[in-house]
Design a protein around this motif. Sequence first.
Motif, PDB file in Angstrom:
ATOM      1  N   ILE A  55      57.010  16.576 -33.608  1.00 46.19           N
ATOM      2  CA  ILE A  55      55.851  16.051 -32.869  1.00 46.19           C
ATOM      3  C   ILE A  55      54.827  15.493 -33.840  1.00 46.19           C
ATOM      4  O   ILE A  55      54.297  14.394 -33.649  1.00 46.19           O
ATOM      5  CB  ILE A  55      55.249  17.167 -31.990  1.00 46.19           C
ATOM      6  N   ASP A  56      54.563  16.247 -34.906  1.00 44.30           N
ATOM      7  CA  ASP A  56      53.592  15.775 -35.891  1.00 44.30           C
ATOM      8  C   ASP A  56      54.047  14.468 -36.542  1.00 44.30           C
ATOM      9  O   ASP A  56      53.242  13.565 -36.781  1.00 44.30           O
ATOM     10  CB  ASP A  56      53.374  16.838 -36.984  1.00 44.30           C
ATOM     11  N   THR A  57      55.341  14.368 -36.826  1.00 44.09           N
ATOM     12  CA  THR A  57      55.845  13.188 -37.519  1.00 44.09           C
ATOM     13  C   THR A  57      55.878  11.962 -36.611  1.00 44.09           C
ATOM     14  O   THR A  57      55.512  10.865 -37.019  1.00 44.09           O
ATOM     15  CB  THR A  57      57.286  13.443 -38.034  1.00 44.09           C
ATOM     16  N   ILE A  58      56.332  12.169 -35.384  1.00 43.89           N
ATOM     17  CA  ILE A  58      56.633  11.002 -34.545  1.00 43.89           C
ATOM     18  C   ILE A  58      55.375  10.209 -34.227  1.00 43.89           C
ATOM     19  O   ILE A  58      55.410   8.982 -34.138  1.00 43.89           O
ATOM     20  CB  ILE A  58      57.372  11.454 -33.270  1.00 43.89           C
ATOM     21  N   GLU A  59      54.258  10.907 -34.104  1.00 42.04           N
ATOM     22  CA  GLU A  59      53.007  10.203 -33.791  1.00 42.04           C
ATOM     23  C   GLU A  59      52.669   9.159 -34.840  1.00 42.04           C
ATOM     24  O   GLU A  59      52.094   8.119 -34.544  1.00 42.04           O
ATOM     25  CB  GLU A  59      51.857  11.217 -33.719  1.00 42.04           C
ATOM     26  N   ARG A  60      53.004   9.479 -36.119  1.00 39.47           N
ATOM     27  CA  ARG A  60      52.600   8.602 -37.223  1.00 39.47           C
ATOM     28  C   ARG A  60      53.687   7.611 -37.610  1.00 39.47           C
ATOM     29  O   ARG A  60      53.509   6.817 -38.521  1.00 39.47           O
ATOM     30  CB  ARG A  60      52.253   9.466 -38.435  1.00 39.47           C
ATOM     31  N   GLU A  61      54.839   7.679 -36.965  1.00 34.54           N
ATOM     32  CA  GLU A  61      55.961   6.829 -37.345  1.00 34.54           C
ATOM     33  C   GLU A  61      55.853   5.476 -36.648  1.00 34.54           C
ATOM     34  O   GLU A  61      55.932   5.396 -35.424  1.00 34.54           O
ATOM     35  CB  GLU A  61      57.278   7.529 -36.977  1.00 34.54           C
TER      36      GLU A  61
END
Lengths: 553, 317, 274
Positions: free
Chosen positions: A486-492
């Motif tokens: 969840i943390d990663t996908i927001e910034r991808e």
Amino acid sequence: MKRARALLLALAVTLGFDGAAQAQSHDTLTIGISQFPSTLHPMFDSMAAKSYVLAMARRPLTTYDKDWKLVCLMCETLPTFENGGAKRVPLPDGKEGVEVTFRLKDGFKWGDGMPVSPRDAILAWDIGRHPRSGVASGESYRRILSVVAKDERTIAFTSDRVTFTYNDFSQFEFIPEHIERRLFEADPETYRRRTTFDTEPTNPALFNGPYRIAEVQQGAAIMLVPNGQWAAKMPAFKRVVVRAIENTAALEANLLSGSIDYVAGELGFTLDQALALEKRHPARFDFQYVPGLVYEHIDLNLDLPALQDKRVRQALILATDRAALVRQLFEDRQPVAASFINPKDAGYAADIAPYPFDLARAQALLDQAGYTRNVGGVRQNAAGQRLSFEFGTTAGNRIRETVQQVLQAQWRRAGIEVRIRNEPARVFFGETVRQRKFQLAMYAWISAPQSVPRTTLHSESIPTAENAWAGQNQPGIRNAEMDQLIDTIERELDADKRKALWARMQQIYADEAWVMPLFFRADPFVVPKWLAGLAPTGHQYPSPLAIEHWHVR
Amino acid sequence: MMRYALQRALQGVLVLVAASFAIYVLLGLMPGDPIDLMISGNPQITPDDVRRLRELYGIDRPILSRYAEWATAALQGDLGYSRLYAKPVLAAIGPALANTSVLMLAAFAIALAIGIPLGLLAAAKRGSFVDAAINGFAFVSAATPSFWLGLMLIVLFAVVLGWLPASALPLPGQDGLGARLLGLILPVATLALVEAGEYARYMRSAASEALAQDWVRTARAKGASRARVLFGHVLRNAAIPVATVAALGFGGLFSGALVTETIFAYPGMGKLIYDAILGSDYNLALACLLMAAGLVIVANFVADLAYAALDPRVSVA
Amino acid sequence: MSPRFTLPLGMLVLLALAAAAIPLTGADPDAIDLAKRYAGPSLAHPLGTDELGRDVALRLLYGARVSLAVAISAALAAVAIGTAIGLAAGTLGGRIDGALMRATDAVLALPVLPVLIVLAAIDTQKLGLPQSDDGGLWRIVAIVALFGWPKVARLVRATALALVNRDFVRAATALGAGRLRIMAVHILPNCAGPLLVATALAAGGTILYESVLSFLGLGIQPPTASWGNMLTNAQETIWQAPWLALWPGLAILATVTAINLLADALQDRIAGRR
């Protein structure tokens, strides 16, 4: 006696006798919806009925179209990193943000002739981020660090983080500065009670869409007329009346008697009602069933020892024949869901199928989990604990109660006992689900396309007494990999990499079986044959956002 | 008499004050506050938003201090703001009360106008076919759910025959006295038909008893006409139970008729109260419920006065 | 006994017996058959099937167990409380009357919906009460009794008020009869008329009321059948299957008719007619 006669008449209607259908000129379009909007201010109290009505009279910067693609409504072109409309900017605190620049279309005016300007966006931002204004999701406004008017038609927004939804301003509502600024500044805390949207909802200056609100009949109806200042394609109807009829059987009667022309797909019939109507009146209406973003599911409370065992959770799903359920109850109009991501969503992973119905495997899993003894048709483990759960949903919702009873019967065959305990919606949501007092809970989520499940699946969002029961991770999911995804996908920002992350999320979700997916609810659109141009969207941005294309065939 | 009336008025006010507190506490006891309801369908609200909103709406404070604040404002004539209807409470109640009054008064009057003569007739012709038919009507009336009757009337008169509108209120732009009256026919008929049976049963029972009294036989023997005996003596003597039941019916007038209002999409008090309670609109709910409570108290007071007027032997004071 | 008693009584007894005996057949009223939803009457299903393909006739008989029990016990409870309070208020008068009637006003003024919602949220297990298998039956009886007694109390009091100043009551008082005796022997029998009407109507009203309660999750929980929740379900299927409302409706009508006829016969017996 009276009963018998009325019954015969009801039968006559059932068999397709139309009676009083009248052919009249279609100057006025009368739409039935099942809910009356409360406030008409676009920023307070999100409510489907309000979104529906305001979609005719107001336009946001962007929206998702019927193919779930982000498009411009008020802007000329959608700003992206590729076309230079968006760029990364360093922030004072050392992090990185995004600056997005929108150019408004020429000729966009409020109903009183005042051009729509960046100042209207700045007011909306001021209201939204003000801590005491009462805007519900204030967080999304506070993530915007600045709104700058570059000229009379150009606005630049700077966000505090780089996310893949950087250019989605579909929920950003412009508020007419020349009317509302004065009221807001006078006292931001009481502004929501003094806004012109509620004190004088027929003021043309509040609307910049093809229609404007001309009359409000409290609790009953809203009449809209064309907005003389609308510069794009003129709408076809001289008047649109939106009438609230909450009882769906009465809604159907109104449709058949001709007192309303069309029942809004987004806010109207239940699916089985529309299916039955189609059988009786196949020729009179066009029927479209559009699976949408309302995700019906059953949360399993992971605090229960029995449900902490993944095998039990998987067995619960394997023991149910959801395919037969949707076939027989809904004629396959709302297919079984594999996860929380809709098949039409860009992040959907097509290779992850819903669990099949496999009673033998369910039985084997339960045996492995130790529930081997059968006492009176209910499985028990060695410690004598029965495999028995309380199963709740909102009382009075007939479709849910129907599904519930089918599932109960199916689980019984696997030796799982389920006791139904339903409560009125406000008890169910306000206490049982919110404070995680449930064992199995059936309800629905509504989300936007590509929305990141931070509030529903991240371990930070488990409601507890300490965080005042805020957060919507009701099952109590704690999974480090999911948190990280969840943390990663927001910034991808790379769509392909994002797709891989989405796929992994769905895989974990399916494997862990914290939640039993049921289906994405289908909205039945029952459109009269003479009405053309209406395109269901299947998401939360409703079809009237394109009402200027509706016309008489 | 004057002293009695004053005393009752004072008691009524006390009951109302107690009721306002009881209702406030009751509303607070209901699980789920307005913020819970906002969150339940919107996953985008963050925990920070929730804390901010709770504080803003004052829901984080104890119920006693909220009640004290409400009561102080209410005594100064400020009933507060309705969150659901986005207007001051009185402005939200106004149109709903007007709608409900018309519907309920008409239905109440018609139910009495049907029920009382039918009950009297049944008592006068006790044991006959007429009596059986009237009883049959009363039983059907008592056993018919209003949602079913309402829908069936819509099916018959709006869908099949097309004579009457399916919704009670005319659409904006087609409004007018005639259209309003036409729209009211079906909901009024629904309510009146399901209520008339009860009045008929009470009237029949009471009138039968009165007819069996010695003085009625005496009056008949003295040559008083049947009609004169029925309307002059029996009606008056049998009226006490009917007056009691009618007062209870009248007392419920401001509560509206939720089911009938919903079926006919008629925005009245029943719907308003239901929405206010389910939507946790405390200010609106409290004002509506207090008005409804006030009418119950007044109606029962009037009934007590009526007993003495109907039967001189009754003394209530 | 005259047929005026035996006919309605026989009907109720027959219904109760059928409801009591139906489990002996071993047929499952909750057996779901999704292939046969909304089927019309047939040999296998004399009254057709409902939205889950369950046999309506079977559910009607099982529903009678719940609905008759609720109707009769709730009506009697409400009438018993109401009669006691109404008699005391009407006969004793004065301050007692004032206090009892203001209490009655207060209950009448009590808003039903919030009370029901609060009740729905109360977890009976937490209160130390046993997990009930009757699907909430006694909770319904308690709710109906709570909201039903004030009407009876006002009716009885009104009738008693008219009686206390009559000659025969005054004479009894003068002869030294105690207050309890006056209430029981002179006032109560003369209140029988309105009381019987109220009881009989309340029995029918309760069955309809239960259908509203099940809408709030306070009624009988699914899948247990009751006439009330059969009616509620039928409300939404009124276009697909209007007859689904008809069967429980007719069952309620038959019950209401039988109870009312019984009440009539009883009233006549007390009044010494026929």
